[in-house]
Design a protein around this motif. Structure first.
Motif, PDB file in Angstrom:
ATOM      1  N   ILE A 223      37.974  40.385  47.707  1.00  0.00           N
ATOM      2  CA  ILE A 223      36.680  41.222  48.464  1.00  0.00           C
ATOM      3  C   ILE A 223      37.437  42.738  48.967  1.00  0.00           C
ATOM      4  O   ILE A 223      37.544  44.314  48.846  1.00  0.00           O
ATOM      5  CB  ILE A 223      36.866  40.583  49.425  1.00  0.00           C
ATOM      6  N   GLY A 224      39.073  42.432  49.467  1.00  0.00           N
ATOM      7  CA  GLY A 224      39.833  43.360  49.884  1.00  0.00           C
ATOM      8  C   GLY A 224      40.380  44.535  48.835  1.00  0.00           C
ATOM      9  O   GLY A 224      40.127  45.558  48.524  1.00  0.00           O
ATOM     10  N   HIS A 225      40.943  43.476  47.808  1.00  0.00           N
ATOM     11  CA  HIS A 225      40.982  44.410  46.099  1.00  0.00           C
ATOM     12  C   HIS A 225      40.330  44.935  45.549  1.00  0.00           C
ATOM     13  O   HIS A 225      39.905  46.051  45.403  1.00  0.00           O
ATOM     14  CB  HIS A 225      41.673  43.704  45.684  1.00  0.00           C
ATOM     15  N   ALA A 226      38.949  43.837  45.806  1.00  0.00           N
ATOM     16  CA  ALA A 226      37.414  44.933  45.430  1.00  0.00           C
ATOM     17  C   ALA A 226      37.675  46.471  45.815  1.00  0.00           C
ATOM     18  O   ALA A 226      36.645  47.884  45.790  1.00  0.00           O
ATOM     19  CB  ALA A 226      35.956  44.606  45.591  1.00  0.00           C
ATOM     20  N   ILE A 227      37.091  46.344  47.489  1.00  0.00           N
ATOM     21  CA  ILE A 227      37.296  47.909  48.342  1.00  0.00           C
ATOM     22  C   ILE A 227      37.936  48.673  48.270  1.00  0.00           C
ATOM     23  O   ILE A 227      37.907  49.908  47.912  1.00  0.00           O
ATOM     24  CB  ILE A 227      37.842  47.088  50.185  1.00  0.00           C
ATOM     25  N   MET A 228      39.108  48.736  47.962  1.00  0.00           N
ATOM     26  CA  MET A 228      39.586  49.191  47.844  1.00  0.00           C
ATOM     27  C   MET A 228      39.936  49.861  46.289  1.00  0.00           C
ATOM     28  O   MET A 228      39.861  51.078  45.732  1.00  0.00           O
ATOM     29  CB  MET A 228      41.697  48.755  47.339  1.00  0.00           C
ATOM     30  N   VAL A 229      39.620  49.422  44.957  1.00  0.00           N
ATOM     31  CA  VAL A 229      39.301  49.812  44.126  1.00  0.00           C
ATOM     32  C   VAL A 229      38.075  50.677  43.885  1.00  0.00           C
ATOM     33  O   VAL A 229      37.745  51.622  43.138  1.00  0.00           O
ATOM     34  CB  VAL A 229      38.779  48.282  42.684  1.00  0.00           C
ATOM     35  N   VAL A 230      36.878  50.041  44.827  1.00  0.00           N
ATOM     36  CA  VAL A 230      36.616  51.018  45.007  1.00  0.00           C
ATOM     37  C   VAL A 230      36.060  52.551  45.747  1.00  0.00           C
ATOM     38  O   VAL A 230      35.309  53.408  45.344  1.00  0.00           O
ATOM     39  CB  VAL A 230      34.312  49.905  45.704  1.00  0.00           C
ATOM     40  N   ALA A 231      36.867  52.149  46.196  1.00  0.00           N
ATOM     41  CA  ALA A 231      37.648  53.692  47.431  1.00  0.00           C
ATOM     42  C   ALA A 231      37.938  54.516  46.125  1.00  0.00           C
ATOM     43  O   ALA A 231      37.902  55.614  46.369  1.00  0.00           O
ATOM     44  CB  ALA A 231      38.711  53.144  48.223  1.00  0.00           C
ATOM     45  N   SER A 232      38.894  53.878  45.168  1.00  0.00           N
ATOM     46  CA  SER A 232      39.730  54.515  44.361  1.00  0.00           C
ATOM     47  C   SER A 232      38.217  55.365  42.897  1.00  0.00           C
ATOM     48  O   SER A 232      38.702  57.043  43.020  1.00  0.00           O
ATOM     49  CB  SER A 232      40.107  53.823  43.581  1.00  0.00           C
ATOM     50  N   LEU A 233      37.619  54.348  42.879  1.00  0.00           N
ATOM     51  CA  LEU A 233      36.115  55.266  41.833  1.00  0.00           C
ATOM     52  C   LEU A 233      35.625  56.020  42.854  1.00  0.00           C
ATOM     53  O   LEU A 233      35.680  57.050  42.336  1.00  0.00           O
ATOM     54  CB  LEU A 233      35.586  54.001  41.214  1.00  0.00           C
ATOM     55  N   LEU A 275      40.104  47.361  57.035  1.00  0.00           N
ATOM     56  CA  LEU A 275      39.046  46.383  56.672  1.00  0.00           C
ATOM     57  C   LEU A 275      39.486  45.806  55.349  1.00  0.00           C
ATOM     58  O   LEU A 275      39.630  44.292  55.463  1.00  0.00           O
ATOM     59  CB  LEU A 275      37.890  47.190  55.484  1.00  0.00           C
ATOM     60  N   VAL A 276      40.825  45.966  54.642  1.00  0.00           N
ATOM     61  CA  VAL A 276      41.793  44.923  54.290  1.00  0.00           C
ATOM     62  C   VAL A 276      42.253  44.813  54.270  1.00  0.00           C
ATOM     63  O   VAL A 276      42.194  43.062  53.918  1.00  0.00           O
ATOM     64  CB  VAL A 276      42.277  46.715  52.561  1.00  0.00           C
ATOM     65  N   LEU A 277      43.351  44.458  55.753  1.00  0.00           N
ATOM     66  CA  LEU A 277      43.766  43.869  55.416  1.00  0.00           C
ATOM     67  C   LEU A 277      42.515  42.255  56.540  1.00  0.00           C
ATOM     68  O   LEU A 277      43.478  41.785  56.645  1.00  0.00           O
ATOM     69  CB  LEU A 277      44.698  44.767  57.272  1.00  0.00           C
ATOM     70  N   ALA A 278      41.355  42.530  57.038  1.00  0.00           N
ATOM     71  CA  ALA A 278      41.091  41.623  57.617  1.00  0.00           C
ATOM     72  C   ALA A 278      41.008  40.497  57.034  1.00  0.00           C
ATOM     73  O   ALA A 278      41.142  39.453  57.135  1.00  0.00           O
ATOM     74  CB  ALA A 278      39.525  42.114  58.231  1.00  0.00           C
TER      75      ALA A 278
END
Length: 299
Positions: A223-233, A275-278
């Motif tokens: 979930i944390g990784h997905a949030i980072m990828v979506v933010a990158s997109l 959020l990713v840290l959480a």
């Protein structure tokens, strides 16, 4: 009976269900990583659900007379180049980030877990074909493939989620397959086979529940990784299109004003980090506390 129960006692069900739930909650409460991550996740979810209805400004409202204003009592996080309140946009953007992470992992699990169960349980040509597809998918950089899929599908929230889910699914196939391979020859599975229990029931009632720890850890970390990828997109213009607030898009727009108005990028960047840290803390805590193969304990 002693107050401290061993993992084996919990696994074989030698305590009453209420007792097991009490011990589970006690373990969660005592684990600092789990409680830290869980508190932060609950805080973000509550903020995403409740705060948008109490923000002082619309996240879409522009006011050029207040453009690039620093943080103040009127605008807690300042304003951007269009005069939009950054605090309001960060709060509304939390819905997009949390929603994207959960939707992506849910789709990846729905794709990956059934395929991983089939590959690990049946083996043979099914396993060979699926694993070659998984190896091929993991051989390429995930972000590059995600960008390519997002470009083909077009920039939107759902297309970005779908693209990331397809790229993430092979991880859940591999994790589930590994768990099935470790469990399919165990005594309780063989006993179920000998009693004529249907294959689907064996997979769902005997094998899958014993793989929940690894899958739960993978879900939280992804979930944390997905949030980072979506933010990158979104940063690259392949995610949620403006003017809907997206933390990645806010970061991108703020890069043009880093020396003049660094607060535009600081607020969404800090939100992404926390959020990713959480979710990372929550996943690591669950692994340390409940994974019998973990070497590091969170307590």
């Amino acid at each position: 009976m002693s107050m401290d129960l061993t993992r084996s006692e919990l696994e074989v069900g030698q305590v009453k269900p209420i007792r097991r739930q009490y011990v589970l909650l006690r373990k969660i409460w005592k684990n600092k990583l789990i409680m830290s991550g869980l508190t932060m996740v609950i805080g973000f979810i509550a903020a995403a659900l409740i705060l948008p209805y109490f923000v002082p400004y619309s996240p879409f409202a522009t006011d050029f007379s207040t453009a690039l204003k620093p943080p103040s009592a009127a605008h807690l996080f300042g304003t951007d180049n269009l005069g939009r309140d950054i605090f309001s946009r960060v709060v509304w953007g939390a819905r997009e980030s949390l929603g994207s992470g959960m939707v992506i992992v849910a789709i990846a699990v729905l794709i990956g877990v059934p395929l991983g169960l089939a590959a690990g349980y049946y083996g043979g040509w099914i396993d060979e074909v699926l694993m070659r597809i998984v190896d091929a998918g993991l051989a390429f950089p995930g972000l590059v493939l995600t960008m390519a899929l997002s470009f083909i599908l077009g920039p939107s929230f759902l297309n970005a989620c779908l693209a990331v889910s397809i790229i993430m699914a092979p991880q859940f196939i591999r994790i589930t397959r590994g768990q099935v391979l470790a469990l399919r020859d165990r005594e309780f599975v063989q006993a179920a086979k000998s009693h004529g229990v249907p294959t689907l029931r064996i997979l769902l009632r005997h094998i899958l529940p014993n793989a929940t720890t690894s899958l739960t850890v993978a879900c939280n970390l992804n979930i944390g990784h997905a949030i980072m990828v979506v933010a990158s997109l979104s940063y690259l213009g392949l995610g949620t299109p403006p003017p809907f607030p997206s933390w990645g898009e806010m970061l991108q727009s703020g890069t043009l004003f880093l020396t003049q108005a660094p607060w535009i990028s600081f607020a969404p960047g800090l939100a992404i980090f926390l959020l990713v840290l959480a979710f990372t803390l929550l996943g690591e805590g669950i692994r340390d506390e409940f994974d019998p193969h973990s070497k590091v304990k969170g307590n």
